[in-house]
Write a protein that holds these residues in place. Sequence first.
Motif, mmCIF file in Angstrom:
data_model
loop_
_atom_site.group_PDB
_atom_site.id
_atom_site.type_symbol
_atom_site.label_atom_id
_atom_site.label_comp_id
_atom_site.label_asym_id
_atom_site.label_seq_id
_atom_site.Cartn_x
_atom_site.Cartn_y
_atom_site.Cartn_z
ATOM 1 N N LEU A 102 -2.448 2.820 -6.829
ATOM 2 C CA LEU A 102 -1.552 3.745 -7.528
ATOM 3 C C LEU A 102 -1.139 3.243 -8.911
ATOM 4 O O LEU A 102 -0.421 3.940 -9.634
ATOM 5 C CB LEU A 102 -0.298 3.996 -6.682
ATOM 6 C CG LEU A 102 -0.512 4.696 -5.337
ATOM 7 C CD1 LEU A 102 0.784 4.731 -4.538
ATOM 8 C CD2 LEU A 102 -1.026 6.118 -5.556
ATOM 9 N N ALA A 103 -1.589 2.060 -9.272
ATOM 10 C CA ALA A 103 -1.165 1.435 -10.526
ATOM 11 C C ALA A 103 -1.415 2.286 -11.777
ATOM 12 O O ALA A 103 -0.619 2.228 -12.716
ATOM 13 C CB ALA A 103 -1.834 0.076 -10.685
ATOM 14 N N ILE A 154 -4.185 -9.271 -13.198
ATOM 15 C CA ILE A 154 -3.009 -9.193 -12.326
ATOM 16 C C ILE A 154 -3.497 -9.197 -10.888
ATOM 17 O O ILE A 154 -4.200 -8.276 -10.457
ATOM 18 C CB ILE A 154 -2.173 -7.929 -12.612
ATOM 19 C CG1 ILE A 154 -1.705 -7.917 -14.066
ATOM 20 C CG2 ILE A 154 -0.975 -7.864 -11.668
ATOM 21 C CD1 ILE A 154 -0.961 -6.646 -14.461
ATOM 22 N N ASN A 155 -3.139 -10.242 -10.165
ATOM 23 C CA ASN A 155 -3.529 -10.371 -8.769
ATOM 24 C C ASN A 155 -2.436 -9.733 -7.925
ATOM 25 O O ASN A 155 -1.318 -10.249 -7.853
ATOM 26 C CB ASN A 155 -3.697 -11.854 -8.415
ATOM 27 C CG ASN A 155 -4.683 -12.061 -7.298
ATOM 28 O OD1 ASN A 155 -4.734 -11.246 -6.370
ATOM 29 N ND2 ASN A 155 -5.456 -13.135 -7.365
ATOM 30 N N VAL A 156 -2.747 -8.605 -7.327
ATOM 31 C CA VAL A 156 -1.749 -7.823 -6.595
ATOM 32 C C VAL A 156 -1.777 -8.178 -5.119
ATOM 33 O O VAL A 156 -2.821 -8.065 -4.458
ATOM 34 C CB VAL A 156 -1.997 -6.308 -6.772
ATOM 35 C CG1 VAL A 156 -0.963 -5.510 -5.987
ATOM 36 C CG2 VAL A 156 -1.957 -5.938 -8.246
ATOM 37 N N ALA A 188 0.836 -1.203 0.000
ATOM 38 C CA ALA A 188 0.000 0.000 0.000
ATOM 39 C C ALA A 188 0.870 1.253 0.000
ATOM 40 O O ALA A 188 1.877 1.319 0.707
ATOM 41 C CB ALA A 188 -0.911 -0.002 1.214
ATOM 42 N N GLY A 189 0.486 2.234 -0.825
ATOM 43 C CA GLY A 189 1.207 3.497 -0.886
ATOM 44 C C GLY A 189 2.502 3.436 -1.652
ATOM 45 O O GLY A 189 3.251 4.421 -1.692
ATOM 46 N N CYS A 190 2.777 2.284 -2.273
ATOM 47 C CA CYS A 190 4.050 2.112 -2.986
ATOM 48 C C CYS A 190 3.818 1.679 -4.430
ATOM 49 O O CYS A 190 2.709 1.299 -4.828
ATOM 50 C CB CYS A 190 4.911 1.059 -2.282
ATOM 51 S SG CYS A 190 5.438 1.522 -0.625
ATOM 52 N N LEU A 191 4.891 1.722 -5.192
ATOM 53 C CA LEU A 191 4.935 1.166 -6.541
ATOM 54 C C LEU A 191 6.233 0.386 -6.650
ATOM 55 O O LEU A 191 7.285 0.848 -6.210
ATOM 56 C CB LEU A 191 4.867 2.275 -7.591
ATOM 57 C CG LEU A 191 3.499 2.956 -7.717
ATOM 58 C CD1 LEU A 191 3.608 4.243 -8.532
ATOM 59 C CD2 LEU A 191 2.478 2.016 -8.366
ATOM 60 N N THR A 192 6.159 -0.788 -7.255
ATOM 61 C CA THR A 192 7.281 -1.710 -7.208
ATOM 62 C C THR A 192 7.719 -2.198 -8.589
ATOM 63 O O THR A 192 6.939 -2.174 -9.545
ATOM 64 C CB THR A 192 6.905 -2.952 -6.378
ATOM 65 O OG1 THR A 192 5.855 -3.661 -7.073
ATOM 66 C CG2 THR A 192 6.439 -2.572 -4.984
#
Length: 351
Positions: free
Chosen positions: A304-305, A296-298, A273-277
């Motif tokens: 934020l995607a 896409i199962n996150v 949560a709150g991030c992008l990877t």
Amino acid sequence: MNSKSKCHTPPFMDTSKRYECCLVGGTFDRFHSGHNLLLNAAIRDSALVEVHVTVDSIASQKSPFVQTYDERVENVLNWASKNQLNKIKVFPLNDSFGPAPEHGTADCIVATEETRSSCDRINDMRITNGLNPLKVILVPHIIDTFGEVLSSSRIRGGFVDTDGNPWLSDVFRNQVIKMAPVLDNELKTPMGKIFQGPEELPEVAMSSALESLPENRACLVAVGDVTVKTLLDMEVIPDIGLIDGMTKRTSLSEGELVDTTLFDVELQAENPAGCLTPSLVESLEEAIFKQDTVVINVAGEEDLAPLYIHCLAPIGTVVLYGQPHQGVVSQITTLDVKKRCRELLSMFEVL
């Protein structure tokens, strides 16, 4: 302009130039650094430059996402204005050769390796017509970051920006980034058009969103379990769906979960949560280039995607996501949207 039109020496003509009138032809979609190089080569030694821009009936055969003739002409004129040039004139190009075979005062033409053969054919036609052949000014290609020729098609495909650089730098591809607190209000503001509807009946807003979809679109991406499930319940399978088994930070019941078997391919991504990877980038790129439908199962959160989706996706992609208490947001990927997403990402913190 007809095939017998000529350039007449205007009062601002620079007689010190080697050539009197240089011809340039092209589509000039998503004006990029390669176009800049082409036009600079034309004006360098020419007193006057004629730019012949491909008309819509021909340009649209390349892609439904090519800009309109008026937009592409504006691209050229804006470039000329920015460079304070008053010796460029723009005309429509209605066929492969334009006025070049019969142009009485043109004495040079610019070309790349790909268009050199067309210039040779033009010169053969000019000789047949009793005219001198045009001097061919050969302009090299600009190679983008990925080692490919910079082109409008690669820009439309979402691979690079107009300077040939990737929309996502290595920092985003290789490191986890976290949303800075300063962006909280900014990212809560919908980036796109909101379709209103009651929260308990998401299909109302979704119906309006679907009715507004452009006839031509590159890809349909749905972000969020409710958004994806609503589409599936309406018998619409998005090209890409992103889910995390949650809504409003609450786990969904079994009956509320998305039936992932309706998609051709299921991918996994880790994204707190709150991030992008980098994991999310990898999954998105794989999904975008597949011909099959992909879910896409996150593991974490997919809110934020859209910032990464717009940066990676082709021009003309439609991204749908839910807006709490309001309805559905629809945003079409454009160069301006890509630029805005990159600006927002630049304010994230690297972990």
